[in-house]
Design an enzyme around this catalytic site. Structure first.
Site, PDB file in Angstrom:
ATOM      1  CG  HIS A 172      55.667   8.826  44.254  1.00 18.55           C
ATOM      2  ND1 HIS A 172      56.144   9.134  42.994  1.00 18.55           N
ATOM      3  CD2 HIS A 172      56.712   9.023  45.098  1.00 18.55           C
ATOM      4  CE1 HIS A 172      57.425   9.485  43.092  1.00 18.55           C
ATOM      5  NE2 HIS A 172      57.794   9.427  44.359  1.00 18.55           N
ATOM      6  CD  GLN A 194      63.127  14.552  35.559  1.00 21.61           C
ATOM      7  OE1 GLN A 194      62.061  13.953  35.391  1.00 21.61           O
ATOM      8  NE2 GLN A 194      64.116  14.031  36.282  1.00 21.61           N
ATOM      9  CE  LYS A 246      58.804  42.580  64.338  1.00 24.87           C
ATOM     10  NZ  LYS A 246      59.444  42.291  65.626  1.00 24.87           N
ATOM     11  CB  THR A 294      62.618  43.447  63.507  1.00 23.66           C
ATOM     12  OG1 THR A 294      62.277  43.125  64.848  1.00 23.66           O
ATOM     13  CG2 THR A 294      64.042  42.989  63.196  1.00 23.66           C
ATOM     14  NE  ARG A 324      54.721   8.875  35.841  1.00 24.66           N
ATOM     15  CZ  ARG A 324      55.886   9.258  36.333  1.00 24.66           C
ATOM     16  NH1 ARG A 324      56.446   8.601  37.326  1.00 24.66           N
ATOM     17  NH2 ARG A 324      56.502  10.339  35.851  1.00 24.66           N
TER      18      ARG A 324
END
Lengths: 285, 285, 285, 285
Positions: A239, A211, A13, A58, A171
């Site tokens: 972005h 990263q 469920k 369920t 940035r």
């Protein structure tokens, strides 16, 4: 005539929405959860002939979630999920493995008495697997949205025929953190520490690549939480592009950005303790 | 042969996503907006013959949003929307009315320098109409989710052939506040005051109906914000039903609830100053 | 001390999800609806003092939707909504006006017997207002997504300081149609005709502006459906931008496009019969 | 001091939205895709020191998707994904594995010339993994919503302390099919056949459990598509509960149902050819 075979399977469920109120003289507390159960076991007959003698419905799983909240309370989502997972395996001869995944929605007290405000956005998670091999507890957070206005660069990358991206020394870096961390044993009280480590590492790291930020975030959680053996991160790169205002006779000194929807970068990785030899149970479907 | 006529119409650029960074020695600030523009005017030719001589392209509207953020900054979403709305009407002979709707997403500083965390959930809004008749400024908040664990009753209601709901003297009351408030003049600095009034009235009101809570919330905003002349509220009743645990031999003393998705009650209403004679511009479509 | 007044208000049960099966020897039929009720009337006491003597609970409204589906069947969503709206006003002395909004999800038969496939995407709608002044029936469709690969231009528009958009003689035109049409009387059987008129007008019109296409679509519905007096259209301009492939030494002869999410143009307007003097009830909130 | 290690990781550009138009004298064709790329390889330096010398930017991946659509066309989503996956691995020394996942949105011609209608709802999918070990192609469909009004039972299940569900000999069975099928080699032209097999097996199977229906659906795909070696299915059980109308003096002979949102059952399983010994690449994150 070809013959076929049943492969891996599970059922359960999903998304039982339960709110538990703990009432006390010093003010109430609420626990707001979304609980999803998956069970594995002797389920071939149900698939092959529709014989459900081994199937715990369920609907019963849903009832169990509600009843356990009353019988045992909810002493942390990891403990609650563990209790449920063990119950299904231990009480049902036909069920050999259980996964219980819980989302918790945070609330802030408004008046110290009875009223609360949803502390929107991020969601706390826990997923527990239990079977003969033992119990594995994974905690996490998702939809934790972070942004830094500078201290992010991206350059020195591969250039090929299809590359047009200019290198940048400054940035915006923004992401929606989706993190899970696996515990050596029970979860203990690491959530606040792990979450703070994620945020601090994001803020502290002068980023040369998302990263690098990802690795720093995972490393920080491991350093801060001795009981955690592995951290997985899935970080969309949301972005923010600097708008070109020169057609209007205006400069744009890193001030006005367009927040893009799609496409987006998606950086995913894990960081582990060197001595982590145990394999994770790969039980997603 | 029947002839037809163009009725009310408008057009514009919806959902321009702009993030503005204000950089300073004491730490940066970010303003994260979603801006939607709608214009009205001499637009019959565009509809009837495709003659666009009176049409300011929606792309230009988007550019204007970005450029204004650099030229004028963003000194509050009401002021930013007002400046934009007036610009379109005043600079374009063919445009006679403008509506600018802004959503603002809140962020929390993380380190007092460059990093921020999305303060998820609720969204601040402003909608400005401007035309020959003047400028109308409406502020608001949506997705502000509130819950109280008690102090809510519902009884004494109409009973007919289709009524099965039992009366209750104690229930959870939960809603997602969608509120707007109209200012007599410019918005000033009322947002924090109005938002606090909504939350406090929800918490303070011993509720005999969500309608009563709605009225108390609207009244509280008017009392706290002298410049506000009308408050509109749309409050879904997010039902939390007590789970029946008796089949499992358990009681449930207002402790374990099921949070339902659909259907839900929806209570909507407005509260006005007695001396508010001005009509609101009904400019939705 | 200032005094305040209750303004316009309404309440009801939103999003009651009902599926009705009509079983027959030649195969079953299913009607899959989402029903939202809003009521207006003598509701001041509930707001001001929590006296609910005039309040028909939203739970009762939900029950009524279910019961009416059994008692009267569902002979079209306009008729079903009309029956419900009249019932609430006629049976409740305190209720003076009702709005019933219905969404219908289409299904396709799979085997002519018992199995069906959701015909995803577009949704059929009906909204009925009923009060002392009479009954008003509005039908509609939403999420009907249309695209044409050519036959769309956009030029001759206003140029100002902020304009950078180049004129185009050939572009993709795409939209998600959100249309409603108001009937002079009961709805009759106009849905298929109106929907076909919308699609055909979109396809047939050589478009110089989405506004022109909008008007053509409204006009076509009026021409095809004698009982319809007004058509309202809300058409997002789902931009498809030609990708610049020149950095890769490739041309792009109207072949490869980027489908953008946000921002998007939003063109809204209505088309009426010249002799339509009745005003629409503006009962949205 | 503890030391940590980078575990499995990948990165790429997600959700590049591309529409390609093929123009021809007999009418245009459109291909509407959402493409997500993930790459693996020598990415430790980027994580550990921010040295990106081995990183092909995600922006370049996006450009490659667009350029390939022009250079090579889109001859089926499996072939397009395979070409992209091989390109990234073969052209980049630092990239050792690539996964390309594609969603395709179906459109129906309107006039046989330039106009199309989104055939909403279901989405066609393909996922290709490519690395030293070879190329693996998986096709699929999701959001294919099916319902049968009868021919579904559920009984004979386990009863425990928390079971309250009554057995049923006749219920509505509804699901939203999320299926993938793995090919022994290239995909060929199996999509239509596999999709039809799923729908027909759902319709034909007198269901004693959704598990039984799941197995029948997988088996039917394998029988119909000789090149398919494994089928995975994730089937939510979209519960439709018979409404109790007895409080209103009405019976309900399997006619009026409430369509529930949450919780829902979730049945997941795979069906394989007996001689399928190759293991699937488990490359999800």
């Amino acid at each position: 005539m070809p013959t076929f075979a049943l492969g891996p399977n599970q059922y359960g469920k999903a998304e039982t929405r339960i709110v538990r109120v703990t009432r006390g003289p010093g003010g109430d507390e609420i626990t707001d959860l979304n609980v999803s159960v998956s069970l594995r076991g002797d389920l071939a007959a149900s698939h092959l002939t529709g014989d459900n003698a081994a199937v715990l419905p369920t609907d019963t799983q849903k009832n169990t979630v509600y009843a356990f909240a009353r019988e045992h309370g909810i002493d942390g989502i990891e403990a609650f999920a563990t209790r449920l997972a063990r119950h299904f395996v231990e009480s049902q001869p036909s069920i050999h493995g259980a996964r219980v995944a819980v989302e918790q929605y945070p609330w802030q007290p408004v008046d110290g008495r009875h009223s609360f405000r949803r502390d929107g956005g991020e969601i706390r998670t826990a997923t527990v697997h239990h079977d003969d091999a033992g119990t594995q507890v994974v905690s996490g957070v998702r939809d934790l949205v972070l942004l830094k206005t500078t201290d992010s660069e991206f350059h020195g990358f591969v250039q090929d025929r299809y590359t047009t991206l200019p290198e940048t020394r400054d940035r915006i870096l923004a992401t929606s953190v989706n993190a899970t961390w696996r515990h050596a044993g029970p979860a203990g009280d690491a959530y606040g520490t792990a979450r703070a480590a994620l945020i601090e590492a994001f803020a502290d790291t002068h980023s040369l690549a998302l990263q690098q930020t990802l690795y720093a975030m995972g490393e920080r959680v491991l350093a801060a939480c001795p009981g955690v053996v592995e951290v997985k991160l899935s970080l969309p790169n949301r972005h923010h592009f600097l708008v070109d205002l020169t057609p209007f006779g205006l400069d744009n000194p890193n001030e006005v950005y367009y927040a893009a929807d799609r496409p987006y970068g998606l950086i995913e990785g894990s960081v582990r303790r060197d001595d982590d030899v145990a394999e994770e149970v790969a039980w997603s479907f």
